[in-house]
Design a protein around this motif. Structure first.
Motif, PDB file in Angstrom:
ATOM      1  N   ALA A 157      10.418   4.112  -2.638  1.00  0.00           N
ATOM      2  CA  ALA A 157      10.995   3.304  -1.557  1.00  0.00           C
ATOM      3  C   ALA A 157      10.057   2.135  -1.293  1.00  0.00           C
ATOM      4  CB  ALA A 157      11.156   4.155  -0.305  1.00  0.00           C
ATOM      5  N   LEU A 158      10.607   0.915  -1.405  1.00  0.00           N
ATOM      6  CA  LEU A 158       9.820  -0.308  -1.252  1.00  0.00           C
ATOM      7  C   LEU A 158      10.284  -1.101  -0.038  1.00  0.00           C
ATOM      8  CD1 LEU A 158       9.937  -1.440  -4.985  1.00  0.00           C
ATOM      9  CD2 LEU A 158       7.892  -0.621  -3.807  1.00  0.00           C
ATOM     10  N   GLU A 171       0.842  -1.193   0.000  1.00  0.00           N
ATOM     11  CA  GLU A 171       0.000   0.000   0.000  1.00  0.00           C
ATOM     12  C   GLU A 171       0.875   1.240   0.000  1.00  0.00           C
ATOM     13  OE1 GLU A 171      -2.398   0.656   3.403  1.00  0.00           O
ATOM     14  OE2 GLU A 171      -0.790   0.249   4.840  1.00  0.00           O
ATOM     15  N   VAL A 172       0.329   2.315  -0.535  1.00  0.00           N
ATOM     16  CA  VAL A 172       1.059   3.577  -0.589  1.00  0.00           C
ATOM     17  C   VAL A 172       0.958   4.262   0.762  1.00  0.00           C
ATOM     18  CG1 VAL A 172       1.178   5.843  -1.669  1.00  0.00           C
ATOM     19  CG2 VAL A 172       0.646   3.836  -3.061  1.00  0.00           C
ATOM     20  N   LYS A 173       2.105   4.513   1.366  1.00  0.00           N
ATOM     21  CA  LYS A 173       2.119   5.244   2.631  1.00  0.00           C
ATOM     22  C   LYS A 173       2.047   6.738   2.384  1.00  0.00           C
ATOM     23  CE  LYS A 173       4.742   5.876   6.913  1.00  0.00           C
ATOM     24  NZ  LYS A 173       5.978   5.506   7.665  1.00  0.00           N
ATOM     25  N   SER A 174       2.768   7.195   1.356  1.00  0.00           N
ATOM     26  CA  SER A 174       2.734   8.625   1.021  1.00  0.00           C
ATOM     27  C   SER A 174       3.236   8.856  -0.399  1.00  0.00           C
ATOM     28  CB  SER A 174       3.581   9.436   2.013  1.00  0.00           C
ATOM     29  OG  SER A 174       4.946   9.073   1.906  1.00  0.00           O
ATOM     30  N   ILE A 175       2.720   9.906  -1.003  1.00  0.00           N
ATOM     31  CA  ILE A 175       3.214  10.392  -2.294  1.00  0.00           C
ATOM     32  C   ILE A 175       3.379  11.902  -2.160  1.00  0.00           C
ATOM     33  CG2 ILE A 175       2.731  10.741  -4.747  1.00  0.00           C
ATOM     34  CD1 ILE A 175       1.213   8.186  -4.810  1.00  0.00           C
ATOM     35  N   SER A 176       4.563  12.391  -2.443  1.00  0.00           N
ATOM     36  CA  SER A 176       4.803  13.833  -2.323  1.00  0.00           C
ATOM     37  C   SER A 176       5.530  14.361  -3.552  1.00  0.00           C
ATOM     38  CB  SER A 176       5.621  14.134  -1.060  1.00  0.00           C
ATOM     39  OG  SER A 176       6.882  13.486  -1.108  1.00  0.00           O
ATOM     40  N   HIS A 177       5.246  15.619  -3.870  1.00  0.00           N
ATOM     41  CA  HIS A 177       5.905  16.305  -4.979  1.00  0.00           C
ATOM     42  C   HIS A 177       6.749  17.417  -4.390  1.00  0.00           C
ATOM     43  CE1 HIS A 177       5.571  19.481  -8.371  1.00  0.00           C
ATOM     44  NE2 HIS A 177       6.681  18.767  -8.498  1.00  0.00           N
ATOM     45  N   ASP A 178       8.060  17.284  -4.522  1.00  0.00           N
ATOM     46  CA  ASP A 178       8.981  18.257  -3.941  1.00  0.00           C
ATOM     47  C   ASP A 178       9.511  19.167  -5.046  1.00  0.00           C
ATOM     48  OD1 ASP A 178      10.773  19.719  -2.535  1.00  0.00           O
ATOM     49  OD2 ASP A 178      12.017  18.035  -1.873  1.00  0.00           O
ATOM     50  N   GLU A 196       8.257  11.642  -4.716  1.00  0.00           N
ATOM     51  CA  GLU A 196       8.703  10.604  -3.783  1.00  0.00           C
ATOM     52  C   GLU A 196       7.497   9.751  -3.366  1.00  0.00           C
ATOM     53  OE1 GLU A 196      10.773  12.264  -0.500  1.00  0.00           O
ATOM     54  OE2 GLU A 196      12.512  12.899  -1.703  1.00  0.00           O
ATOM     55  N   ILE A 197       7.676   8.446  -3.496  1.00  0.00           N
ATOM     56  CA  ILE A 197       6.599   7.514  -3.140  1.00  0.00           C
ATOM     57  C   ILE A 197       7.141   6.510  -2.126  1.00  0.00           C
ATOM     58  CG2 ILE A 197       4.976   5.771  -3.995  1.00  0.00           C
ATOM     59  CD1 ILE A 197       5.098   7.097  -6.717  1.00  0.00           C
ATOM     60  N   LYS A 198       6.454   6.389  -1.002  1.00  0.00           N
ATOM     61  CA  LYS A 198       6.814   5.394   0.003  1.00  0.00           C
ATOM     62  C   LYS A 198       5.756   4.305   0.021  1.00  0.00           C
ATOM     63  CE  LYS A 198       9.448   8.517   2.975  1.00  0.00           C
ATOM     64  NZ  LYS A 198       9.581   9.105   4.332  1.00  0.00           N
ATOM     65  N   VAL A 199       6.209   3.082  -0.222  1.00  0.00           N
ATOM     66  CA  VAL A 199       5.312   1.929  -0.261  1.00  0.00           C
ATOM     67  C   VAL A 199       5.654   1.008   0.903  1.00  0.00           C
ATOM     68  CG1 VAL A 199       4.557  -0.074  -1.609  1.00  0.00           C
ATOM     69  CG2 VAL A 199       5.073   2.080  -2.765  1.00  0.00           C
TER      70      VAL A 199
END
Length: 281
Positions: A68-69, A36-43, A132-135
């Protein structure tokens, strides 16, 4: 000869029931994990997508996704409008065409994760921009329940207790009472068979009395085998039901002790203790 055959049949039935239990439980335990996606951010301050840019087949600059997986999914593959992927050991850089709205992540042992960027406030990916995507790994509902099912299975060493623990009191009591009744009946028939055996072995027993005792011994022994065999079958079914049954709301009871203050007649607070029953899954 009838008694050994009956005993063999009962043993075969119990072995078959145990095998059936394994067949039922194993698929539940082997179900795939879920990403599942914990967070998606656009920096906007991260210029990696512009500095280390790549172009698509039309010569347009790509968007860069830093993903990040979890370790278990480090060898994942990505599907979508992908131009290139690079893995530095800590995260994976995925270059996707500008305007992309979807990304799918697949990894052995996990269900495919489909990411729809508009669901996370990103209408579409923009070229040169870095995201940035944290999975993370989570468990399916059935796997979350599996720990509760395993607990219930452990409780069911005593027939019916696991079902009672899941809030299925009526069913649990039925298994408990049924097994107790069958075991008691089996013990009773076995005791009667032993009594008849003593009569048969008594040297003062006449032929007619011996024949009657022999008949009662045979029937009591057979009845005891049937009772014990049925009790074993009920016990196995109880284990299966305890594992697969869905817990009812407020099934698992926990005692909570909370300090409280109560008012006495003159209006002054008085310390007390509150007991509460709560359900946790």
């Amino acid at each position: 000869m009838k008694q050994p055959r009956l005993l063999t049949a009962v043993q075969t039935f119990i072995r078959s029931a145990i095998f059936l239990m394994i067949i039922i439980i194993y698929p539940l335990m082997a179900k795939a994990d879920v990403l599942e996606v914990k967070s998606i951010s656009h920096d906007p301050l991260d210029l990696t997508g512009a500095v280390m840019s790549k172009v698509d087949f039309n010569g347009n600059l790509c968007a860069l996704l830093k993903i990040a997986l979890p370790k278990e999914a480090s060898s994942a593959i990505f599907e979508g409008n992908i131009i290139d992927t690079q893995n530095d050991g800590s995260e994976t850089h995925v270059y996707m065409t500008s305007g992309t709205k979807y990304l799918t992540i697949k990894s052995a042992g996990f269900e495919p994760l489909k990411i729809h960027f508009p669901d996370y406030g990103i209408s579409f990916l923009e070229g040169k921009h870095t995201y940035e995507i944290k999975v993370v790994k989570k468990k399916t509902l059935s796997q979350v329940k599996k720990s509760a099912n395993g607990t219930a299975l452990a409780y069911s060493i005593i027939p019916g207790l696991g079902l009672i623990q899941k809030g299925r009191t009526g069913e649990g009591v039925t298994y408990l009472a049924g097994d107790i009744a069958l075991l008691c009946a089996g013990i009773g028939f076995s005791s009667n068979a032993s009594s008849q055996k003593k009569i048969m072995n008594d040297g003062n027993t006449g032929i007619d009395e011996y024949n009657k005792a022999k008949s009662k011994y045979d029937s009591s022994k057979m009845a005891s085998y049937i009772c014990f065999g049925t009790a074993g079958a009920v016990y196995v079914v109880n284990l299966i039901r305890s594992y697969v049954a869905t817990p009812k709301p407020n099934a698992r009871i926990n005692w909570n002790i909370t300090p409280v203050t109560t008012n006495i007649y003159n209006g002054l607070p008085s310390p007390g203790i509150s007991f509460a029953l709560t359900y946790s899954f």
